[in-house]
Design an enzyme around this catalytic site. Structure first.
Site, mmCIF file in Angstrom:
data_model
loop_
_atom_site.group_PDB
_atom_site.id
_atom_site.type_symbol
_atom_site.label_atom_id
_atom_site.label_comp_id
_atom_site.label_asym_id
_atom_site.label_seq_id
_atom_site.Cartn_x
_atom_site.Cartn_y
_atom_site.Cartn_z
ATOM 1 N N ASN A 9 -46.491 -6.845 -55.368
ATOM 2 C CA ASN A 9 -46.398 -5.386 -55.336
ATOM 3 C C ASN A 9 -47.689 -4.886 -54.694
ATOM 4 O O ASN A 9 -48.736 -4.880 -55.327
ATOM 5 C CB ASN A 9 -46.240 -4.873 -56.775
ATOM 6 C CG ASN A 9 -46.332 -3.360 -56.871
ATOM 7 O OD1 ASN A 9 -46.291 -2.663 -55.859
ATOM 8 N ND2 ASN A 9 -46.455 -2.858 -58.098
ATOM 9 N N TRP A 10 -47.567 -4.490 -53.439
ATOM 10 C CA TRP A 10 -48.779 -4.123 -52.695
ATOM 11 C C TRP A 10 -49.303 -2.727 -53.049
ATOM 12 O O TRP A 10 -50.380 -2.338 -52.627
ATOM 13 C CB TRP A 10 -48.523 -4.214 -51.179
ATOM 14 C CG TRP A 10 -48.257 -5.601 -50.687
ATOM 15 C CD1 TRP A 10 -48.156 -6.753 -51.431
ATOM 16 C CD2 TRP A 10 -48.058 -6.001 -49.322
ATOM 17 N NE1 TRP A 10 -47.912 -7.824 -50.612
ATOM 18 C CE2 TRP A 10 -47.838 -7.395 -49.314
ATOM 19 C CE3 TRP A 10 -48.042 -5.315 -48.102
ATOM 20 C CZ2 TRP A 10 -47.611 -8.108 -48.136
ATOM 21 C CZ3 TRP A 10 -47.805 -6.021 -46.925
ATOM 22 C CH2 TRP A 10 -47.603 -7.406 -46.951
ATOM 23 N N LYS A 11 -48.491 -1.976 -53.770
ATOM 24 C CA LYS A 11 -48.867 -0.608 -54.168
ATOM 25 C C LYS A 11 -49.304 0.206 -52.933
ATOM 26 O O LYS A 11 -48.812 -0.041 -51.833
ATOM 27 C CB LYS A 11 -49.946 -0.644 -55.262
ATOM 28 C CG LYS A 11 -49.528 -1.536 -56.435
ATOM 29 C CD LYS A 11 -50.392 -1.376 -57.661
ATOM 30 C CE LYS A 11 -49.902 -2.348 -58.727
ATOM 31 N NZ LYS A 11 -50.596 -2.175 -60.003
ATOM 32 N N HIS A 97 -41.803 1.207 -62.412
ATOM 33 C CA HIS A 97 -43.182 0.734 -62.596
ATOM 34 C C HIS A 97 -43.930 1.767 -63.450
ATOM 35 O O HIS A 97 -43.718 2.969 -63.312
ATOM 36 C CB HIS A 97 -43.862 0.542 -61.240
ATOM 37 C CG HIS A 97 -45.155 -0.207 -61.361
ATOM 38 N ND1 HIS A 97 -46.307 0.400 -61.804
ATOM 39 C CD2 HIS A 97 -45.468 -1.505 -61.138
ATOM 40 C CE1 HIS A 97 -47.280 -0.511 -61.846
ATOM 41 N NE2 HIS A 97 -46.795 -1.665 -61.449
ATOM 42 N N GLU A 99 -46.755 2.940 -63.234
ATOM 43 C CA GLU A 99 -47.490 3.951 -62.473
ATOM 44 C C GLU A 99 -46.565 5.097 -62.062
ATOM 45 O O GLU A 99 -46.993 6.247 -61.973
ATOM 46 C CB GLU A 99 -48.166 3.292 -61.253
ATOM 47 C CG GLU A 99 -49.370 2.458 -61.693
ATOM 48 C CD GLU A 99 -49.688 1.260 -60.832
ATOM 49 O OE1 GLU A 99 -49.222 1.179 -59.680
ATOM 50 O OE2 GLU A 99 -50.405 0.358 -61.337
ATOM 51 N N GLU A 169 -44.313 -5.854 -67.971
ATOM 52 C CA GLU A 169 -45.703 -5.588 -67.602
ATOM 53 C C GLU A 169 -46.377 -4.717 -68.665
ATOM 54 O O GLU A 169 -46.201 -3.493 -68.668
ATOM 55 C CB GLU A 169 -45.764 -4.855 -66.262
ATOM 56 C CG GLU A 169 -45.149 -5.598 -65.101
ATOM 57 C CD GLU A 169 -45.689 -5.107 -63.764
ATOM 58 O OE1 GLU A 169 -46.261 -5.914 -63.029
ATOM 59 O OE2 GLU A 169 -45.574 -3.897 -63.478
ATOM 60 N N GLY A 175 -53.865 -4.335 -63.578
ATOM 61 C CA GLY A 175 -55.060 -4.005 -62.806
ATOM 62 C C GLY A 175 -56.350 -4.004 -63.618
ATOM 63 O O GLY A 175 -57.381 -3.529 -63.150
ATOM 64 N N SER A 214 -52.310 -8.494 -64.203
ATOM 65 C CA SER A 214 -53.492 -9.343 -63.968
ATOM 66 C C SER A 214 -53.160 -10.825 -63.821
ATOM 67 O O SER A 214 -53.917 -11.686 -64.278
ATOM 68 C CB SER A 214 -54.550 -9.126 -65.062
ATOM 69 O OG SER A 214 -55.001 -7.774 -65.045
ATOM 70 N N GLY A 235 -49.862 -7.703 -58.565
ATOM 71 C CA GLY A 235 -50.470 -6.591 -57.830
ATOM 72 C C GLY A 235 -51.664 -7.071 -57.024
ATOM 73 O O GLY A 235 -51.528 -7.608 -55.927
ATOM 74 N N GLY A 236 -52.848 -6.926 -57.593
ATOM 75 C CA GLY A 236 -54.096 -7.231 -56.891
ATOM 76 C C GLY A 236 -54.117 -8.569 -56.174
ATOM 77 O O GLY A 236 -54.475 -8.640 -54.989
#
Ligand code: PGA
Length: 256
Positions: A9-11, A97, A99, A169, A175, A214, A235-236
């Site tokens: 997930n590149w956000k 998600h 967010e 999640e 993150g 994470s 993500g990251g």
């Protein structure tokens, strides 16, 4: 047997240059990695470029997206439809998600509507669920996850989960570098599966449940060693080709 799925997930990260470098790097790093579905969800602006690059890649990379709206066409300024995502070869679409639930006030019901809309178009919903830190501390984790899944089951029936992906999640782990332990994650995954099994054992047995929050190359193998963790939403660490490929590889190894 459930097939593992590792999705990036590149956000809100990317540029033409970055998308190009990352996908080329990922293709090279995935050489020899088999037995895992690898998907990426770039920002929607870059789907066209990503589709072209994935078309030229030597290794299979599934294209996804980070969101979809709930209308098919017409006077809905700024919206993106499932048909449009499909038009660019995106099949695995992240919905719900945290967010988006938090910053865009998306309710369980609204997310369930997106789920139905994706299924109608033959796309794969990647349904994100998970509790906040306060809910976790109050012991509400399983109840929150169950409620988020029930929004889909109540409106579409448990069979709607066939072929879909659930991404558990915990919000406090996203993150933050504060990942859930593999044992805790397994416990929640098993509870989620048991909750679905109350409606259908068959669906529960087959549905892919990813862990997200994470996930890094250093902790990935521990998650995938758990029987109910079928992959990861990353993500990251998905913004680095080597790291992301290492996570995919760990999944392939563990689920052989
Ligand atoms: P993270 O994000 O891997 O950076 O924690 C996961 C996600 O939000 O999907």
């Amino acid at each position: 047997m459930r097939h593992p799925v590792v999705m990036g997930n590149w956000k809100l990260n990317g540029s033409k240059e970055m998308v190009s470098n990352l996908l080329k790097g990922l293709d090279a790093a995935l050489k020899g990695v088999e037995g895992v579905d690898v998907a990426v969800a770039p920002p929607v602006m870059y789907l066209d470029l990503a589709e072209q690059l994935i078309g030229k890649a030597e290794n299979k990379i599934i294209l996804g997206a980070q969101n979809v709206d709930v209308n098919a066409k017409g006077a809905f300024t700024g919206d993106i439809s499932p048909e449009m995502l499909k038009d660019f070869g995106a099949s695995h679409i992240i919905i719900g998600h945290s967010e988006r639930r938090d910053y865009h006030s998306e309710s369980d019901e609204f997310v369930a509507k997106k789920f139905a809309f994706l299924k109608e178009q033959g796309l794969t919903p990647v349904l994100c669920i998970g509790e906040s830190e306060a809910q976790n501390e109050a012991g509400e984790t399983v109840a929150v996850c169950a409620r988020q899944i029930d929004a889909v089951i109540k409106t579409q029936g448990v069979e709607a989960l066939n072929g879909a992906i659930i991404a558990y999640e915990p919000i406090w782990a996203i993150g933050t570098g504060k990942a859930a332990t593999a044992e805790d994650a397994q416990r929640i995954h098993a509870a989620i599966r048991a909750h679905i099994a109350e409606q259908s054992e068959e669906v529960a047995k087959n549905v892919v449940i990813q862990y997200g929050g994470s996930v890094k190359p250093e902790n990935a193998a521990a998650y995938f060693a758990q029987p109910d963790i079928d992959g990861a939403l990353v993500g990251g660490a998905a913004l680095d080709a080597e790291s992301f490929a290492a996570i995919a590889k760990a999944a392939a190894e563990a689920k052989k």
